[in-house]
Write a protein that holds these residues in place. Structure first.
Motif, mmCIF file in Angstrom:
data_model
loop_
_atom_site.group_PDB
_atom_site.id
_atom_site.type_symbol
_atom_site.label_atom_id
_atom_site.label_comp_id
_atom_site.label_asym_id
_atom_site.label_seq_id
_atom_site.Cartn_x
_atom_site.Cartn_y
_atom_site.Cartn_z
ATOM 1 N N LEU A 134 42.890 38.447 42.356
ATOM 2 C CA LEU A 134 43.801 39.434 41.776
ATOM 3 C C LEU A 134 44.941 38.721 41.071
ATOM 4 C CD1 LEU A 134 44.155 42.006 44.709
ATOM 5 C CD2 LEU A 134 42.559 42.091 42.797
ATOM 6 N N TRP A 135 45.302 39.210 39.890
ATOM 7 C CA TRP A 135 46.479 38.656 39.221
ATOM 8 C C TRP A 135 47.643 39.616 39.420
ATOM 9 C CZ3 TRP A 135 48.658 39.561 33.976
ATOM 10 C CH2 TRP A 135 48.225 40.756 33.402
ATOM 11 N N ARG A 136 48.794 39.290 38.872
ATOM 12 C CA ARG A 136 50.018 39.986 39.274
ATOM 13 C C ARG A 136 49.980 41.491 38.987
ATOM 14 N NH1 ARG A 136 51.732 36.554 35.064
ATOM 15 N NH2 ARG A 136 52.286 37.620 33.119
ATOM 16 N N ASP A 137 49.360 41.914 37.887
ATOM 17 C CA ASP A 137 49.284 43.351 37.618
ATOM 18 C C ASP A 137 48.412 44.062 38.646
ATOM 19 O OD1 ASP A 137 50.898 42.935 35.477
ATOM 20 O OD2 ASP A 137 49.533 43.741 33.965
ATOM 21 N N GLU A 138 47.331 43.419 39.049
ATOM 22 C CA GLU A 138 46.481 44.008 40.081
ATOM 23 C C GLU A 138 47.175 43.990 41.439
ATOM 24 O OE1 GLU A 138 41.947 43.338 39.271
ATOM 25 O OE2 GLU A 138 42.992 41.437 38.943
ATOM 26 N N ILE A 139 47.962 42.968 41.692
ATOM 27 C CA ILE A 139 48.756 42.935 42.919
ATOM 28 C C ILE A 139 49.730 44.112 42.934
ATOM 29 C CG2 ILE A 139 50.587 41.673 44.097
ATOM 30 C CD1 ILE A 139 47.832 40.539 44.648
ATOM 31 N N ALA A 140 50.288 44.444 41.768
ATOM 32 C CA ALA A 140 51.173 45.604 41.687
ATOM 33 C C ALA A 140 50.420 46.873 42.086
ATOM 34 C CB ALA A 140 51.728 45.746 40.271
ATOM 35 N N THR A 141 49.185 47.004 41.621
ATOM 36 C CA THR A 141 48.379 48.160 42.020
ATOM 37 C C THR A 141 48.192 48.195 43.521
ATOM 38 O OG1 THR A 141 47.185 48.219 39.907
ATOM 39 C CG2 THR A 141 46.110 49.228 41.804
ATOM 40 N N ALA A 142 47.847 47.059 44.111
ATOM 41 C CA ALA A 142 47.601 47.010 45.556
ATOM 42 C C ALA A 142 48.853 47.348 46.353
ATOM 43 C CB ALA A 142 47.089 45.624 45.942
ATOM 44 N N THR A 143 49.983 46.801 45.942
ATOM 45 C CA THR A 143 51.196 47.001 46.740
ATOM 46 C C THR A 143 51.768 48.394 46.565
ATOM 47 O OG1 THR A 143 53.344 46.027 47.316
ATOM 48 C CG2 THR A 143 52.818 46.119 44.994
ATOM 49 N N VAL A 144 51.588 49.007 45.393
ATOM 50 C CA VAL A 144 52.118 50.354 45.171
ATOM 51 C C VAL A 144 51.186 51.413 45.756
ATOM 52 C CG1 VAL A 144 52.764 52.052 43.429
ATOM 53 C CG2 VAL A 144 53.407 49.666 43.119
ATOM 54 N N ALA A 145 49.890 51.273 45.517
ATOM 55 C CA ALA A 145 48.934 52.292 45.954
ATOM 56 C C ALA A 145 48.883 52.427 47.465
ATOM 57 C CB ALA A 145 47.547 51.966 45.412
ATOM 58 N N GLU A 157 41.754 48.433 50.712
ATOM 59 C CA GLU A 157 42.450 47.710 49.651
ATOM 60 C C GLU A 157 41.870 46.316 49.408
ATOM 61 O OE1 GLU A 157 46.385 46.139 50.966
ATOM 62 O OE2 GLU A 157 46.065 47.514 52.657
ATOM 63 N N SER A 158 40.611 46.114 49.736
ATOM 64 C CA SER A 158 39.990 44.826 49.414
ATOM 65 C C SER A 158 39.890 44.673 47.902
ATOM 66 C CB SER A 158 38.603 44.734 50.035
ATOM 67 O OG SER A 158 37.712 45.646 49.403
ATOM 68 N N THR A 159 39.647 43.465 47.448
ATOM 69 C CA THR A 159 39.538 43.215 46.013
ATOM 70 C C THR A 159 38.448 44.078 45.390
ATOM 71 O OG1 THR A 159 40.324 40.937 46.274
ATOM 72 C CG2 THR A 159 39.074 41.448 44.278
ATOM 73 N N VAL A 160 37.294 44.139 46.033
ATOM 74 C CA VAL A 160 36.187 44.937 45.500
ATOM 75 C C VAL A 160 36.541 46.413 45.497
ATOM 76 C CG1 VAL A 160 33.809 45.664 45.904
ATOM 77 C CG2 VAL A 160 34.416 43.246 46.091
ATOM 78 N N ALA A 161 37.136 46.889 46.592
ATOM 79 C CA ALA A 161 37.493 48.306 46.671
ATOM 80 C C ALA A 161 38.489 48.688 45.585
ATOM 81 C CB ALA A 161 38.071 48.617 48.047
ATOM 82 N N LEU A 162 39.444 47.817 45.309
ATOM 83 C CA LEU A 162 40.444 48.110 44.285
ATOM 84 C C LEU A 162 39.825 48.191 42.894
ATOM 85 C CD1 LEU A 162 43.347 45.783 45.473
ATOM 86 C CD2 LEU A 162 43.406 48.281 45.422
ATOM 87 N N GLY A 192 51.622 37.777 50.018
ATOM 88 C CA GLY A 192 51.508 38.669 51.171
ATOM 89 C C GLY A 192 50.164 39.384 51.228
ATOM 90 N N TYR A 193 49.599 39.720 50.064
ATOM 91 C CA TYR A 193 48.303 40.392 50.024
ATOM 92 C C TYR A 193 47.209 39.516 50.629
ATOM 93 C CZ TYR A 193 44.004 42.405 48.137
ATOM 94 O OH TYR A 193 42.742 42.926 48.010
ATOM 95 N N TYR A 194 47.246 38.219 50.333
ATOM 96 C CA TYR A 194 46.180 37.318 50.773
ATOM 97 C C TYR A 194 46.432 36.705 52.148
ATOM 98 C CZ TYR A 194 43.758 37.505 46.302
ATOM 99 O OH TYR A 194 43.042 37.930 45.211
ATOM 100 N N LEU A 195 47.630 36.808 52.695
ATOM 101 C CA LEU A 195 47.871 36.285 54.041
ATOM 102 C C LEU A 195 47.177 37.162 55.082
ATOM 103 C CD1 LEU A 195 51.665 35.291 54.047
ATOM 104 C CD2 LEU A 195 49.714 33.751 54.376
ATOM 105 N N PRO A 196 46.627 36.565 56.136
ATOM 106 C CA PRO A 196 46.056 37.376 57.223
ATOM 107 C C PRO A 196 47.103 38.317 57.797
ATOM 108 C CG PRO A 196 45.432 35.066 57.454
ATOM 109 C CD PRO A 196 46.455 35.108 56.368
#
Length: 511
Positions: free
Chosen positions: A36-47, A81-86, A421-425
């Motif tokens: 995931l790049w930063r724009d996709e990280i924004a999707t993950a953290t907001v959604a 919120e896995s990479t594939v699911a997103l 934070g997204y990738y940390l366990p």
């Protein structure tokens, strides 16, 4: 034929089925490989925030993506919120766009060859693959605009209100998903005007007010997004430079993700524009593809804010695919008609079919070199945002009581805090150093920096330090006041690890 088999056979005979299936396969291939790049990280953290937190955030930033975030909020609540699911919604949306491309080509140019060919051509475009694998709104908007084009054509044929309703709904979804997509109206106006000119003997003059009314209805739910987004445009779009005339001339190559594929599409479009039969329809589609690009370029040149980048105009690619499919269909029809004069109908159709297949293979082959580069680990961020690598390194040597210091303030655009934070366990959460308020509490994408760094070290023993760029002196890449606090307490970093875009250092007073 068995009754249970008939629905399956009818489905497979539909012109939209195979393009949608191929696009789904191409877009889904190695879906989870790129980080995931930063724009996709924004999707993950907001959604994944609570609905209340999400709505409060949109009042300050990213309102233009608000509808997409709300849809993803529901999606992630069900599928995670896995990479594939997103990314799955984007793959499905691109498959839907391919289906509407085929249906539009069938309506404009007739025949299965033009329809299926257009949908398959859409599937091989490298940038279509790229954004089919992106957890952002671009695929959804592309699908919505492709659907709006198809519904517009249906309404032009028989302008009943029940036909205008799906057009308005598709346009509203497109505009709410990304405001720039409303520039497609520039191309639609030309399409409607040419339709009226072509059918002037029996033209329904009610189109002169029904089409603008349908656009106005579509614009109503988009207005709140416009109002909020206009206040936030400087923060979100200030990095886009004013486009030059040369950039406009070369835009097609960037829009397709390959100059060879773009030129192949142009060559395939020429027969539709030149050969008799459906020439006027071909010019309608060309204007639908080109006028939105020109409109956004002009606004970016003359206005105070620029919007002229490829992914913002990805929704014009379906029109190009329809036009190229129409060209293949025109060649097929011409060759088949000519061949029938000197051979049997079956041989004529076979010869024309082989030629059409060869024409479709040209852009597919041209796209092959451009497909792998959009599917490797760092393809979405050019390896400049190694969130996963940083998280993996921290997790491998994490101790209870560790803290993390990462770019904030003017560097919060890099999304380092939410990205790592997204990738940390889930059981590893370093103390947030130099943070006054969390991103949720600050109603923003990243945490709010502490105005006095010395007051925000927290109860930490060691500190993992992340800075932008590859450097041997990570403290030198930090804000002066934060660097001074760390030098006073920790001295020089114990370990410095360049990660290719970030540098990770460990500050340990015990050493």
């Amino acid at each position: 034929m068995r009754p249970a088999v008939r629905p399956v056979v009818r489905l497979l005979e539909q012109v939209w089925w195979w393009p949608a299936l191929v696009t789904l396969a191409v877009g889904g291939y190695r879906l989870g490989t790129p980080d995931l790049w930063r724009d996709e990280i924004a999707t993950a953290t907001v959604a994944t925030r609570s609905l209340g937190d999400l709505l409060r955030l949109l009042q300050h930033i990213d309102a233009s993506n608000g509808v997409y975030y709300l849809l993803m909020h529901v999606w992630t609540a069900v599928f995670g919120e896995s990479t594939v699911a997103l990314r799955i919604p984007s793959v499905l949306a691109m498959a839907g766009a391919a289906a509407f491309v085929a249906l539009t080509a069938r309506r404009l140019f007739g025949g299965r060859v033009a329809a299926v060919g257009a949908g398959l051509l859409f599937a091989v475009v490298p940038l279509v693959s790229r954004y089919a694998q992106e957890a952002r709104s671009y695929a959804l908007v592309t699908c919505a605009v492709a659907a709006a084009t198809f519904f517009l054509l249906r309404a032009l044929e028989r302008p009943a209100w029940r036909r205008w309703a799906p057009y308005s709904a598709a346009m509203a979804l497109a505009g709410a998903g990304h405001l720039i997509s409303f520039s497609t109206v520039a191309g639609q106006v030309a399409l409607v005007a040419l339709h009226l000119w072509r059918t002037r003997a029996a033209a329904d003059r009610r189109l002169l007010w029904r089409y603008p009314l349908a656009v106005a209805v579509a614009a109503v739910p988009v207005l709140p997004v416009v109002l909020l987004g206009s206040r936030q445009s400087d923060r979100q779009l200030g990095w886009i430079t004013t486009p030059s005339l040369r950039r406009l001339a070369e835009f097609g190559q960037h829009l397709f993700g390959s100059d060879l594929v773009f030129f192949a599409f142009v060559l395939l479009a020429l027969p539709a524009l030149a050969l008799p039969g459906r020439r006027l329809q071909a010019w309608q589609v060309l204007l639908l593809a080109e006028l939105p690009v020109l409109a956004v370029w002009l606004v970016s040149r003359l206005g105070g804010t620029a919007y002229f980048i490829d992914r913002y105009l990805l929704f014009t690619v379906p029109a190009w695919a329809v036009l190229a499919g129409g060209g293949v269909g025109a060649v097929y029809a011409a060759v088949a008609a000519r061949a029938r004069r000197g051979t049997t109908p079956r041989r004529a159709v076979t010869a024309a079919g082989l030629l059409a297949g060869a024409l479709l293979a040209v852009p597919a082959v041209a796209a092959l070199p451009a497909q792998p580069p959009v599917r490797y680990v760092g393809s979405h961020n050019d390896s400049e945002e190694p969130f996963k690598a940083a998280a993996r390194t921290i997790a491998a040597d994490y101790r209870a009581g560790d803290g993390l210091a990462a770019p904030l303030g003017d560097q919060s655009w890099a999304m380092v805090w939410p990205g790592v934070g997204y990738y940390l366990p889930s059981d590893i959460r370093p103390y947030p150093v130099f943070v006054a308020r969390s991103a949720d509490d600050a109603e923003d994408l990243s945490p709010e920096p502490c105005p006095k760094p010395e007051d925000c070290l927290g109860p930490v023993s060691r500190i993992w330090l992340l800075v932008l760029g590859d450097t041997a002196d990570p403290l030198g890449a930090m804000p002066t006041d934060q660097a001074q606090v760390l030098r006073t307490r920790y001295g020089a970093p114990d370990r410095v690890t360049p990660l290719g875009g970030f540098t990770l250092a460990l500050l340990d007073p015990a050493t």
